[in-house]
Motif scaffolding. Sequence first.
Motif: not given
Length: 269
Positions: A18-23, A29-34
């Motif tokens: 899973f990757w978290k979206f970040e602004g 909004m893009r998946p930036d952090q696993v």
Amino acid sequence: SDVCSSDLTKIPIANQRFWKFEGRQNRTMRPDQVIPNSKVSDTFQKIFNFSLYKPDQLQLFLEQTEHKFVQPKKTDILLFIKFYDPAKSQLRYVGHVLADLSDTLLDLIPLMNKMAGIPEDTSIQAYEEVRPTMIETIHPKRTLEFCELQSGDIVCFQAQQQKTSSDSSDNTTTTTTHTYPTAKDYYSYLVYRKDIKIVKHGDKPDKFTSIELLRNWPFVKVVKAIGTALNIDHEKIRLYGYNPYNNCPRTDPFKSSEVLSLKDMLFSH
């Protein structure tokens, strides 16, 4: 929970990442952090607190890995790949890759080409889709870090355009018959396209012909496109603006010397 995500996606737990979206500052909004494997069993509230930003909703990208979950290295970035086919004027998503910042596009070409279903040794042209209105060329020999790419970025590529030698000089020129030869051209089309209703002067408003035009087209190109669509001489066409207050054409026609583009005509008062 792990059980829930596995039931919904039919992806084995061991192959979920899973990757978290970040602004971002450019309002995307893009998946930036696993999300580390140690945190996948945490509550959503804890994952919220783990985020650098605290959005109203938690948005996750679920990556299906080929092998058992492995924590990416600090220098690994997640890139989304799109392929553009100028012959079909088609842009499609073909997958994602986990790449090291020290990699170059040359290192990724065989994999990207395989994802697109073209020969792995095909030379390519590549762009970064910062957002649909901002498409930047990526140098294939520069590292991803030098190109300032990061997790969640979108890379669009196409087969290198054929070049032929010019008869008049040693320079090479790209020759193509495609409507939108490059991905950059196609993105411009997606941004500026608009269906325009054309009504013959004197006819009722509901008796119209719908034509797709681009808002950045100059007056002459707009008139020529309308002439082609209606099978009439474009030099004999006069265009009148629409008056929304009385649902009638405006009194005076547009003059090519007074307007710059279709957008000017649409928003002319």
